[in-house]
Scaffold this motif. Structure first.
Motif, PDB file in Angstrom:
ATOM      1  N   UNK A  20       0.842  -1.208   0.000  1.00 27.74           N
ATOM      2  CA  UNK A  20       0.000   0.000   0.000  1.00 27.74           C
ATOM      3  C   UNK A  20       0.877   1.258   0.000  1.00 27.74           C
ATOM      4  N   UNK A  21       1.869   1.296   0.885  1.00 28.51           N
ATOM      5  CA  UNK A  21       2.747   2.464   0.971  1.00 28.51           C
ATOM      6  C   UNK A  21       3.567   2.673  -0.289  1.00 28.51           C
ATOM      7  N   UNK A  22       4.082   1.571  -0.836  1.00 29.61           N
ATOM      8  CA  UNK A  22       4.898   1.678  -2.060  1.00 29.61           C
ATOM      9  C   UNK A  22       4.048   2.134  -3.247  1.00 29.61           C
ATOM     10  N   UNK A  23       2.826   1.641  -3.304  1.00 22.65           N
ATOM     11  CA  UNK A  23       1.933   2.046  -4.393  1.00 22.65           C
ATOM     12  C   UNK A  23       1.624   3.535  -4.327  1.00 22.65           C
ATOM     13  N   UNK A  24       1.326   4.028  -3.139  1.00 22.96           N
ATOM     14  CA  UNK A  24       1.046   5.460  -2.983  1.00 22.96           C
ATOM     15  C   UNK A  24       2.302   6.277  -3.286  1.00 22.96           C
ATOM     16  N   UNK A 152      -3.768  -2.140  -3.501  1.00 20.48           N
ATOM     17  CA  UNK A 152      -2.334  -1.829  -3.510  1.00 20.48           C
ATOM     18  C   UNK A 152      -1.686  -2.391  -4.772  1.00 20.48           C
ATOM     19  N   UNK A 153      -2.159  -3.550  -5.193  1.00 22.13           N
ATOM     20  CA  UNK A 153      -1.619  -4.188  -6.402  1.00 22.13           C
ATOM     21  C   UNK A 153      -1.774  -3.241  -7.602  1.00 22.13           C
ATOM     22  N   UNK A 154      -2.943  -2.640  -7.727  1.00 19.08           N
ATOM     23  CA  UNK A 154      -3.191  -1.734  -8.859  1.00 19.08           C
ATOM     24  C   UNK A 154      -2.446  -0.413  -8.676  1.00 19.08           C
ATOM     25  N   UNK A 155      -2.348   0.048  -7.420  1.00 17.51           N
ATOM     26  CA  UNK A 155      -1.592   1.282  -7.145  1.00 17.51           C
ATOM     27  C   UNK A 155      -0.146   1.132  -7.586  1.00 17.51           C
ATOM     28  N   UNK A 156       0.374  -0.070  -7.413  1.00 15.38           N
ATOM     29  CA  UNK A 156       1.780  -0.336  -7.747  1.00 15.38           C
ATOM     30  C   UNK A 156       2.007  -0.555  -9.234  1.00 15.38           C
ATOM     31  N   UNK A 157       0.946  -0.458 -10.031  1.00 17.49           N
ATOM     32  CA  UNK A 157       1.075  -0.664 -11.470  1.00 17.49           C
ATOM     33  C   UNK A 157       1.207   0.642 -12.227  1.00 17.49           C
ATOM     34  N   UNK A 158       1.054   0.541 -13.539  1.00 15.12           N
ATOM     35  CA  UNK A 158       1.250   1.719 -14.393  1.00 15.12           C
ATOM     36  C   UNK A 158      -0.057   2.267 -14.957  1.00 15.12           C
ATOM     37  N   UNK A 159      -1.135   1.514 -14.843  1.00 14.75           N
ATOM     38  CA  UNK A 159      -2.393   1.926 -15.470  1.00 14.75           C
ATOM     39  C   UNK A 159      -3.211   2.837 -14.559  1.00 14.75           C
ATOM     40  N   UNK A 160      -4.073   3.668 -15.157  1.00 13.58           N
ATOM     41  CA  UNK A 160      -4.991   4.448 -14.321  1.00 13.58           C
ATOM     42  C   UNK A 160      -5.880   3.508 -13.505  1.00 13.58           C
ATOM     43  N   UNK A 161      -6.250   3.925 -12.308  1.00 12.11           N
ATOM     44  CA  UNK A 161      -7.127   3.107 -11.482  1.00 12.11           C
ATOM     45  C   UNK A 161      -8.578   3.335 -11.883  1.00 12.11           C
ATOM     46  N   UNK A 208     -15.152  -6.703   2.492  1.00 13.69           N
ATOM     47  CA  UNK A 208     -16.049  -7.196   1.433  1.00 13.69           C
ATOM     48  C   UNK A 208     -15.292  -7.305   0.110  1.00 13.69           C
ATOM     49  N   UNK A 209     -14.489  -6.278  -0.193  1.00 17.11           N
ATOM     50  CA  UNK A 209     -13.707  -6.278  -1.442  1.00 17.11           C
ATOM     51  C   UNK A 209     -12.709  -7.440  -1.457  1.00 17.11           C
ATOM     52  N   UNK A 210     -12.113  -7.727  -0.312  1.00 20.32           N
ATOM     53  CA  UNK A 210     -11.152  -8.839  -0.249  1.00 20.32           C
ATOM     54  C   UNK A 210     -11.867 -10.157  -0.558  1.00 20.32           C
ATOM     55  N   UNK A 211     -13.062 -10.331  -0.006  1.00 18.99           N
ATOM     56  CA  UNK A 211     -13.851 -11.535  -0.298  1.00 18.99           C
ATOM     57  C   UNK A 211     -14.167 -11.641  -1.786  1.00 18.99           C
ATOM     58  N   UNK A 212     -14.550 -10.501  -2.391  1.00 20.40           N
ATOM     59  CA  UNK A 212     -14.834 -10.483  -3.837  1.00 20.40           C
ATOM     60  C   UNK A 212     -13.577 -10.853  -4.623  1.00 20.40           C
ATOM     61  N   UNK A 213     -12.433 -10.321  -4.181  1.00 19.90           N
ATOM     62  CA  UNK A 213     -11.167 -10.612  -4.870  1.00 19.90           C
ATOM     63  C   UNK A 213     -10.833 -12.097  -4.805  1.00 19.90           C
ATOM     64  N   UNK A 218      -9.580 -11.108  -8.503  1.00 20.29           N
ATOM     65  CA  UNK A 218      -9.492  -9.757  -9.078  1.00 20.29           C
ATOM     66  C   UNK A 218      -8.933  -8.755  -8.105  1.00 20.29           C
ATOM     67  N   UNK A 219      -9.095  -7.480  -8.437  1.00 19.81           N
ATOM     68  CA  UNK A 219      -8.623  -6.369  -7.597  1.00 19.81           C
ATOM     69  C   UNK A 219      -9.750  -5.346  -7.540  1.00 19.81           C
ATOM     70  N   UNK A 220     -10.758  -5.656  -6.756  1.00 23.32           N
ATOM     71  CA  UNK A 220     -11.977  -4.837  -6.742  1.00 23.32           C
ATOM     72  C   UNK A 220     -11.740  -3.466  -6.119  1.00 23.32           C
ATOM     73  N   UNK A 221     -12.470  -2.481  -6.651  1.00 18.46           N
ATOM     74  CA  UNK A 221     -12.505  -1.144  -6.055  1.00 18.46           C
ATOM     75  C   UNK A 221     -13.949  -0.706  -5.998  1.00 18.46           C
ATOM     76  N   UNK A 222     -14.202   0.532  -5.576  1.00 17.44           N
ATOM     77  CA  UNK A 222     -15.592   1.003  -5.535  1.00 17.44           C
ATOM     78  C   UNK A 222     -15.748   2.270  -6.364  1.00 17.44           C
ATOM     79  N   UNK A 223     -16.948   2.456  -6.898  1.00 19.68           N
ATOM     80  CA  UNK A 223     -17.332   3.693  -7.564  1.00 19.68           C
ATOM     81  C   UNK A 223     -18.654   4.148  -6.955  1.00 19.68           C
ATOM     82  N   UNK A 224     -18.747   5.397  -6.567  1.00 27.29           N
ATOM     83  CA  UNK A 224     -19.990   5.985  -6.069  1.00 27.29           C
ATOM     84  C   UNK A 224     -20.606   6.754  -7.231  1.00 27.29           C
ATOM     85  N   UNK A 225     -21.835   6.419  -7.562  1.00 28.91           N
ATOM     86  CA  UNK A 225     -22.483   7.064  -8.717  1.00 28.91           C
ATOM     87  C   UNK A 225     -23.659   7.927  -8.268  1.00 28.91           C
TER      88      UNK A 225
END
Ligand SMILES: NC(=O)c1ccc[n+]([C@@H]2O[C@H](COP(=O)([O-])OP(=O)(O)OC[C@H]3O[C@@H](n4cnc5c(N)ncnc54)[C@H](OP(=O)(O)O)[C@@H]3O)[C@@H](O)[C@H]2O)c1
Length: 233
Positions: A20-24, A152-161, A208-213, A218-225
């Protein structure tokens, strides 16, 4: 000095050697922020800073220090340690925290820390890990809860989240600054989640996201619409 000539305002990432820290650190380094990676071990912190430098492929203001020194050198503190280490670390760092500092807490009280499941959380007497942090920091330090639902996995990558960051705090200015930092991560929209007590809800969502993952690999996130554009930073 920062790239635009303004005085550098470092962000110390306490416990910054984990995913998490490295990704940020990586995302904020890309955004031109000055970063200090903190660790219980100064050498490990320096190695982490070197890894970010290599990843960036050019000199960037990212350094590594033992947690206490990192804490004393910054007034924006990003806490990315497991729940089981959170309280004792904050107590240890308290004397190094300067008045007016902001502590951004991403701690999720996962049951995994005491041998339980990562898809379950522990009850925290204060209501949430962030509220526990608020009870432990000096009075003049504001606590903000944020970044719990970002992979954190996605934070540590190169793509937009593809996720939103819900920011909770009793200090409106500290929350605003945190939303601005979150919005520097490509693909992230930051939202005002209200008072710090709402951190208990945001922390729970991570389990909940960890359970989904786990179920979907996967690497679930949330969107508020459904909110007006002004609600999103
Ligand atoms: N991973 C994710 O996707 C994610 C997403 C959102 C939120 N979070 C939350 O963010 C926090 C950090 O997550 P992470 O996956 O990066 O954690 P982690 O890898 O388990 O730990 C991060 C760092 O904390 C330090 N640390 C470990 N145990 C400690 C203790 N008992 N006392 C003090 N420092 C300790 C270690 O650094 P040194 O050994 O170098 O000191 C470690 O590298 C957690 O609370 C997690 O719930 C994680």
């Amino acid at each position: 000095m920062s790239a635009n000539g303004a005085p550098a305002r470092p962000i110390a990432i306490i416990g910054g050697t984990g995913p998490a820290g490295m990704g940020l650190a990586l995302r904020w380094a890309r955004a031109g922020e000055t970063i200090i990676i903190g660790s219980r071990d100064a050498q490990r912190a320096e190695q982490a800073a070197t890894a970010i430098q290599r990843r960036m492929g050019r000199p960037v203001p990212v350094s590594g220090m033992e947690n206490k020194a990192a804490c004393a050198a910054a007034d924006i503190l990003m806490l990315t340690v497991p729940f089981e280490g959170q309280a004792s670390l904050i107590k240890q760092l308290k004397p190094a925290m300067t008045a007016g500092s902001i502590l951004i807490d991403a701690t999720v009280p996962l049951a995994a820390g005491v041998g339980g499941r990562a898809s379950r959380t522990l009850g925290v007497w204060q209501g949430s890990a962030a509220q526990q942090a608020a009870e432990l920091v000096p009075e003049e330090v504001s606590v903000v809860a944020a970044f719990h639902n970002v992979s954190a996995e996605l934070l540590g990558g190169d793509n937009p989240l593809d996720c939103d960051v819900i920011v909770c705090s009793d200090d409106a200015d500290a929350a605003q600054l945190t939303r601005e930092l979150a919005a520097k991560i490509p693909g992230v929209r930051a939202l005002d989640g209200g008072k710090l007590e709402n951190a208990r809800i945001v922390e729970q969502i991570t389990a909940l996201l960890i359970g989904l993952n786990v179920r979907n690999k996967g690497h679930a996130g949330i969107r508020i619409t459904g909110l007006p554009p002004a609600a999103y930073l």
